[in-house]
Design a protein around this motif. Structure first.
Motif, mmCIF file in Angstrom:
data_model
loop_
_atom_site.group_PDB
_atom_site.id
_atom_site.type_symbol
_atom_site.label_atom_id
_atom_site.label_comp_id
_atom_site.label_asym_id
_atom_site.label_seq_id
_atom_site.Cartn_x
_atom_site.Cartn_y
_atom_site.Cartn_z
ATOM 1 N N ILE A 1 -0.876 1.726 3.149
ATOM 2 C CA ILE A 1 -2.023 2.331 3.825
ATOM 3 C C ILE A 1 -2.806 1.246 4.562
ATOM 4 O O ILE A 1 -3.229 0.261 3.964
ATOM 5 C CB ILE A 1 -2.945 3.034 2.818
ATOM 6 C CG1 ILE A 1 -2.174 4.095 2.037
ATOM 7 C CG2 ILE A 1 -4.153 3.639 3.511
ATOM 8 C CD1 ILE A 1 -1.644 5.226 2.863
ATOM 9 N N PRO A 2 -2.993 1.409 5.865
ATOM 10 C CA PRO A 2 -3.728 0.408 6.641
ATOM 11 C C PRO A 2 -5.233 0.549 6.466
ATOM 12 O O PRO A 2 -5.712 1.550 5.944
ATOM 13 C CB PRO A 2 -3.317 0.726 8.082
ATOM 14 C CG PRO A 2 -3.073 2.201 8.055
ATOM 15 C CD PRO A 2 -2.515 2.507 6.697
ATOM 16 N N THR A 3 -5.957 -0.448 6.931
ATOM 17 C CA THR A 3 -7.415 -0.361 6.933
ATOM 18 C C THR A 3 -7.858 0.493 8.115
ATOM 19 O O THR A 3 -7.090 0.728 9.056
ATOM 20 C CB THR A 3 -8.057 -1.751 7.056
ATOM 21 O OG1 THR A 3 -7.709 -2.281 8.346
ATOM 22 C CG2 THR A 3 -7.585 -2.688 5.959
ATOM 23 N N ILE A 4 -9.114 0.924 8.071
ATOM 24 C CA ILE A 4 -9.657 1.687 9.196
ATOM 25 C C ILE A 4 -9.575 0.861 10.477
ATOM 26 O O ILE A 4 -9.214 1.360 11.535
ATOM 27 C CB ILE A 4 -11.101 2.135 8.886
ATOM 28 C CG1 ILE A 4 -11.051 3.334 7.928
ATOM 29 C CG2 ILE A 4 -11.873 2.472 10.144
ATOM 30 C CD1 ILE A 4 -12.367 3.931 7.562
ATOM 31 N N LEU B 1 -9.950 7.172 4.553
ATOM 32 C CA LEU B 1 -11.270 7.061 3.955
ATOM 33 C C LEU B 1 -11.670 5.599 3.811
ATOM 34 O O LEU B 1 -10.855 4.764 3.429
ATOM 35 C CB LEU B 1 -11.234 7.725 2.574
ATOM 36 C CG LEU B 1 -12.513 7.811 1.783
ATOM 37 C CD1 LEU B 1 -13.503 8.755 2.465
ATOM 38 C CD2 LEU B 1 -12.222 8.334 0.385
ATOM 39 N N ASN B 2 -12.913 5.302 4.137
ATOM 40 C CA ASN B 2 -13.451 3.958 3.950
ATOM 41 C C ASN B 2 -13.970 3.856 2.515
ATOM 42 O O ASN B 2 -15.019 4.400 2.185
ATOM 43 C CB ASN B 2 -14.577 3.708 4.956
ATOM 44 C CG ASN B 2 -15.105 2.300 4.896
ATOM 45 O OD1 ASN B 2 -14.815 1.554 3.966
ATOM 46 N ND2 ASN B 2 -15.891 1.930 5.889
ATOM 47 N N PHE C 1 -17.689 -0.639 11.882
ATOM 48 C CA PHE C 1 -16.677 -0.352 10.867
ATOM 49 C C PHE C 1 -17.309 -0.096 9.502
ATOM 50 O O PHE C 1 -16.867 0.770 8.760
ATOM 51 C CB PHE C 1 -15.669 -1.496 10.752
ATOM 52 C CG PHE C 1 -14.756 -1.603 11.933
ATOM 53 C CD1 PHE C 1 -13.913 -0.563 12.277
ATOM 54 C CD2 PHE C 1 -14.736 -2.738 12.702
ATOM 55 C CE1 PHE C 1 -13.071 -0.646 13.369
ATOM 56 C CE2 PHE C 1 -13.894 -2.843 13.797
ATOM 57 C CZ PHE C 1 -13.059 -1.789 14.138
ATOM 58 N N ASP C 2 -18.349 -0.849 9.189
ATOM 59 C CA ASP C 2 -18.994 -0.714 7.875
ATOM 60 C C ASP C 2 -19.663 0.644 7.684
ATOM 61 O O ASP C 2 -19.914 1.052 6.559
ATOM 62 C CB ASP C 2 -20.033 -1.816 7.668
ATOM 63 C CG ASP C 2 -19.401 -3.189 7.509
ATOM 64 O OD1 ASP C 2 -18.174 -3.253 7.262
ATOM 65 O OD2 ASP C 2 -20.122 -4.185 7.634
ATOM 66 N N ASP C 3 -19.976 1.346 8.785
ATOM 67 C CA ASP C 3 -20.660 2.632 8.695
ATOM 68 C C ASP C 3 -19.704 3.828 8.738
ATOM 69 O O ASP C 3 -20.120 4.964 8.526
ATOM 70 C CB ASP C 3 -21.676 2.787 9.832
ATOM 71 C CG ASP C 3 -22.830 1.816 9.696
ATOM 72 O OD1 ASP C 3 -23.103 1.388 8.560
ATOM 73 O OD2 ASP C 3 -23.453 1.492 10.716
ATOM 74 N N ILE C 4 -18.439 3.568 9.047
ATOM 75 C CA ILE C 4 -17.468 4.657 9.139
ATOM 76 C C ILE C 4 -17.102 5.115 7.737
ATOM 77 O O ILE C 4 -16.706 4.323 6.888
ATOM 78 C CB ILE C 4 -16.216 4.225 9.921
ATOM 79 C CG1 ILE C 4 -16.580 3.957 11.383
ATOM 80 C CG2 ILE C 4 -15.125 5.301 9.829
ATOM 81 C CD1 ILE C 4 -15.443 3.397 12.206
#
Length: 142
Positions: free
Chosen positions: A59-62, A7-8, A117-120
């Protein structure tokens, strides 16, 4: 567990601490734990079969996940806040701000789409549906 999703957190607009849905999920989790069913679809086993094993303690970033998924042929599903539907496909390109995905449309890869990425909002890395689609597409390639 029905899916392994990332989740973002920048896209969270509201967090509920009490709801009928949360009560239901809590009930189902407790029921499965009592029955010893912690992973009914064996998704953790599937996750470990991937060439890139994610350490769930870190937990990694998207962006990190999509970067290493670029080197994989596994399908992932991306939910974007600017689109009504999610996009199922294979990552083909990642740069500083975007990710490009070859979209599985009508069981074929007919087009590519680019996401910021900002919209995911959410990506599903592993789920029942993704597994079934992956097995189907693999059988069609043979």
């Amino acid at each position: 567990m029905a899916a392994i999703s990332l989740l973002n957190y920048q896209q969270i607009s509201h967090i509920s601490e009490a709801s009928d849905s949360l009560d239901y999920y809590a009930f189902m989790i407790k029921r499965n734990q009592q029955a010893g069913i912690l992973d009914p679809y064996a998704l953790m086993q599937l996750w470990q079969l991937d060439a890139h094993v994610c350490d769930l303690a870190n937990i990694p970033t998207i962006k990190q996940v999509l970067t290493w998924k670029k080197h994989s042929t596994n399908l992932i599903e991306i939910d974007d806040r600017n689109r009504d539907d999610s996009s199922l496909g294979v990552i083909t390109k990642v740069d500083e701000k975007t990710v490009t995905q070859k979209i599985a449309d009508e069981y074929q890869f007919n087009r590519e789409d680019t996401f910021f990425f900002d919209d995911i909002c959410l990506i599903d890395l592993c789920s029942r549906d993704l597994l079934q689609m992956q097995l189907y597409l693999s059988s069609k390639r043979k």
